[in-house]
Design a protein around this motif. Structure first.
Motif, mmCIF file in Angstrom:
data_model
loop_
_atom_site.group_PDB
_atom_site.id
_atom_site.type_symbol
_atom_site.label_atom_id
_atom_site.label_comp_id
_atom_site.label_asym_id
_atom_site.label_seq_id
_atom_site.Cartn_x
_atom_site.Cartn_y
_atom_site.Cartn_z
ATOM 1 N N HIS A 503 36.891 24.142 33.261
ATOM 2 C CA HIS A 503 36.328 23.609 34.621
ATOM 3 C C HIS A 503 37.409 22.740 35.381
ATOM 4 O O HIS A 503 37.956 22.985 36.279
ATOM 5 N N VAL A 506 40.548 24.727 36.297
ATOM 6 C CA VAL A 506 40.494 25.071 37.811
ATOM 7 C C VAL A 506 40.654 24.043 38.996
ATOM 8 O O VAL A 506 41.132 24.264 39.918
ATOM 9 N N LEU A 560 44.104 32.063 35.750
ATOM 10 C CA LEU A 560 42.913 31.457 36.395
ATOM 11 C C LEU A 560 42.425 32.568 37.355
ATOM 12 O O LEU A 560 41.336 32.695 37.562
ATOM 13 N N SER A 561 43.263 33.253 38.087
ATOM 14 C CA SER A 561 42.741 34.183 39.262
ATOM 15 C C SER A 561 42.053 35.245 38.465
ATOM 16 O O SER A 561 40.909 35.710 38.954
ATOM 17 N N THR A 564 38.732 33.686 37.118
ATOM 18 C CA THR A 564 37.559 33.382 38.238
ATOM 19 C C THR A 564 37.467 34.400 39.157
ATOM 20 O O THR A 564 36.377 34.128 40.295
ATOM 21 N N TYR A 565 38.075 35.582 39.283
ATOM 22 C CA TYR A 565 37.960 36.344 40.350
ATOM 23 C C TYR A 565 38.153 35.785 41.737
ATOM 24 O O TYR A 565 37.631 36.255 42.826
ATOM 25 N N ASP A 566 39.122 35.165 41.692
ATOM 26 C CA ASP A 566 39.510 34.162 42.923
ATOM 27 C C ASP A 566 40.455 34.850 43.761
ATOM 28 O O ASP A 566 41.870 34.870 43.170
ATOM 29 N N LEU A 651 31.340 30.310 36.379
ATOM 30 C CA LEU A 651 32.848 30.341 36.468
ATOM 31 C C LEU A 651 33.735 31.485 36.354
ATOM 32 O O LEU A 651 34.707 31.703 36.869
ATOM 33 N N VAL A 652 33.157 32.329 35.241
ATOM 34 C CA VAL A 652 34.049 33.601 34.958
ATOM 35 C C VAL A 652 33.109 34.707 35.370
ATOM 36 O O VAL A 652 32.369 35.085 34.288
#
Length: 692
Positions: A503, A506, A560-561, A564-566, A651-652
């Motif tokens: 957390h 991110v 991180l992408s 987190t599928y961001d 978050l994931v």
């Protein structure tokens, strides 16, 4: 002629480096608006001196010049003098070091720069003796010349300073180019590393030699990617010779900053936290790749040094130890043959001396730096017909005696400030070591350091700060602080699976993009939009002694992408790589972390989800099977049951629907956007590194 003067303004500072100069007769200012306002009011140029507390030549220049009353009188009369700790203000150092390199073709510390009151450069260099010596200009002459020129025609000097700034913009700010980074960039980097490799001594180029362990980490990734044995040979040769040389402290452990010769024999004796953190990472990775225990042993020795000598009582890590003690470089670390024999006795002393190259004549100004360049325990055990394990035990007993004796000496100075960025690197190192060696104590040390930084080096609004010392946190964090700490928190999550660390990673990564991002050209500026605005906002992509914040940030964003599928973060990562494509393409070996990010982006990245109760042994066995391997492009996530699992899913998202089968811990391995059949068999996970 020197004099002991009353304290100057630096006595109010926290920096150990600035405090070293608090008794100088020079009327020093710290870098401040007050200093430049005074320069403008009095129409005086600025004398800027930048260094750090463990820098040998900074000490030399201080004793020769800054304690000298005559030089102080000249500076106090005609200049406003500013002293900067480069580790507190890397933004200031970065700009003026680039200017110095552009003006002179070289750089280093101490960094000596004369400025206009508007902070524009007039003249730059590094160490200057008090008076002309060895065909090197003296500080006395330089001060006098610049003072006279300023009095004669200050506007002409201002115009020249403006031209210097314009001429050096390309060094200070990378621009987007038409180049595109591809997998071929990785191969070109390898070819250039190979052409610059020293096959006899390891390392790259000629003396002086720096560890630059991130280059070796790239070569390990390249070996795993391609199977090219030459890449692994270069890594092992370098790691072996660096450790055998005098750059490694064979008595108290830890690596010095660099070697002044090509053989790694004579170090520049200061020990920096960042070097030791980066080298722990690489030795651990080499252990994972080769299975050779000596690499794990070296990493553990370095960690023991850091935990013993470089750790604050609340868990964070100090910055550095000096090269000098009692005013003499290396005095703490060197030995005569008689000293060795006095401590160990004749028989053991002779044996130790034979192994560690201790002689009557010495290898460093008449004394000896212990090293293993001429013999090894293995070769000597064979020659002496002593069982290797027996000889190893005897040498460890000897080391302990020598260490206890050395502890009675006057120690080098310690720079006990705590830097967010360097602590981030040590958190990475400890996290990697904890996973590879299954050492919970390392994970605990990493978590304790992370908690300290997140608690003590962050304002109430969440803004990271760069430096903590003596109860005070100060200086708005730089891009390295954010990037390195985020890296550490990601690694710490994959070690402990405490979701709070992910957390934090991110959130800090989002803050970094907001504070440092360049929407026009891409990439990240070195200092934030909310910080003091200097001559320019530089960007750094080159990996020098430390990796660049931009290179590390690119890898962080990719990881991180995926977690987190961001989609926006994935796009930001792509733009990050493109922003510096020109610089990286021009000289790939200077950008090892960006290459690692490129390999992650174009390589066979994978995700592994372990679904199960972390309190159960079966879950831990599956986790450990993955953690002990070298899988740099793999993300490992724990999906626990109950409310904790629900928090992970928020978050994931990739853990969704990945549940224990039949109530037993289950592993889900996905590679290149395709998932294999779930497994509960440890054997299916034990050889993942050989499949990548």
């Amino acid at each position: 002629m020197t004099t002991q003067n009353k304290s100057n303004r630096l006595a109010n500072e926290k920096s150990p480096y600035l405090l070293q100069h608090a008794q100088n007769p020079i009327d020093w200012f710290p870098w401040s608006e007050e200093a430049f306002s005074k320069a403008k009011q009095e129409n005086k140029p600025v004398f800027l001196s930048i260094g750090y507390s463990t820098c040998h030549w900074c000490h030399v220049m201080a004793h020769e010049s800054f304690e000298d009353q005559a030089i102080a009188d000249m500076l106090n009369k005609d200049f406003i003098s500013i002293k900067v700790d480069r580790e507190e203000r890397p933004d200031v150092d970065h700009i003026y070091m680039a200017i110095c390199q552009a003006m002179t073709g070289q750089g280093g510390w101490p960094l000596t720069v004369f400025l206009t009151p508007e902070q524009k450069p007039i003249f730059a260099g590094t160490y200057f003796p008090r008076s002309r010596k060895y065909n090197r200009a003296g500080l006395v002459e330089i001060i006098a010349q610049i003072a006279n020129k300023w009095k004669d025609d200050p506007e002409r000097i201002r115009e020249a300073g403006e031209r210097i700034i314009q001429d050096t913009q390309s060094r200070l700010l990378e621009h987007r180019s038409g180049d595109v980074l591809t997998e071929e960039t990785l191969h070109e980097a390898f070819r250039m590393y190979e052409s610059n490799f020293d096959p006899e001594n390891g390392g790259f180029g000629s003396a002086p030699k720096f560890p630059t362990s991130h280059n070796l980490s790239f070569l390990l990734r390249y070996y795993m990617k391609t199977g090219n044995e030459r890449a692994l040979e270069m890594v092992e040769k370098t790691l072996d010779t660096m450790h055998r040389g005098g750059m490694y402290d064979h008595i108290g452990f830890g690596f010095s900053r660099y070697s002044v010769d090509e053989k790694w024999l004579v170090p520049h004796f200061e020990k920096m936290l960042y070097d030791n953190a980066l080298l722990v990472m690489t030795y651990i990775e080499a252990y994972q790749v080769t299975g050779k225990n000596q690499y794990a042993e070296i990493a553990e020795q370095v960690i023991s040094y850091v935990l013993r000598d470089m750790t604050h009582e609340e868990g964070a890590f100090y910055s550095a130890e000096d090269a000098d003690s009692e005013g003499v470089e290396g005095k703490f670390y060197v030995w005569t043959m008689d000293e060795i024999e006095d401590v160990l006795g004749i028989e053991e002393g002779d044996l130790y001396s034979e192994i560690y190259n201790i002689t009557e004549s010495g290898n460093f100004v008449g004394k000896n730096i212990p090293n293993l360049l001429d013999a090894t325990l293995v070769s000597l055990a064979k020659r002496k017909q002593i069982p290797q394990d027996v000889l190893k035990q005897r040498m460890e007993a000897a080391r302990n005696k020598l260490f206890a004796h050395r502890e009675q000496r006057i120690h080098p100075g310690k720079d006990d400030k705590i830097l967010t960025s360097w602590n981030g690197l040590m958190i990475v190192a400890l996290s990697k070591a904890a996973r590879a060696l299954d050492k919970e104590v390392y994970a605990d040390a990493a978590a304790k350091a992370a908690d300290f930084v997140l608690r003590e080096l962050r304002r109430e609004d969440g803004r990271l700060l760069a430096r903590y010392r003596d109860g005070e946190a100060a200086f708005l964090g730089y891009v390295d602080d954010y990037a390195f700490l985020v890296w550490g928190l990601i690694e710490l999550y994959e070690t402990t699976f405490e979701l709070r660390f992910l957390h934090e990673a991110v959130q800090l990564n989002a803050d970094m993009l907001r504070l440092f991002g360049d929407e026009a050209r891409g990439g990240l500026f070195f200092y934030g939009s909310d910080a003091e605005q200097l001559l320019t906002r530089p960007k750094e992509i080159y990996d020098g002694a430390m990796p660049s914040g931009n290179g590390v940030a690119a890898l962080n964003m990719l990881r991180l992408s995926r977690l987190t599928y961001d989609a926006k973060l994935s796009q930001a990562a792509d733009e990050q790589l493109q922003a510096f494509a020109g610089a990286v393409s021009q000289y790939p070996p200077g950008h090892a972390l960006t290459l690692a990010a490129l390999d992650f982006a174009y390589g066979e990245a994978s995700e592994i989800v372990i679904a199960g109760d972390p309190a159960k042994a079966e879950t831990q066995h599956l986790l450990r099977a993955v953690q002990r391997q070298f899988l740099p492009n793999t993300l490992l996530i724990l999906h626990p049951p109950g409310a904790a699992g629900e928090e992970v899913r928020k978050l994931v998202p990739l853990v969704q629907d990945k549940l224990p089968l039949g109530g037993r811990a289950t592993a889900y391995v996905c590679q290149n956007f395709a998932c294999q059949a779930p497994t509960q068999d440890i054997a299916d996970l034990e050889n993942l590194s050989s499949e990548h």
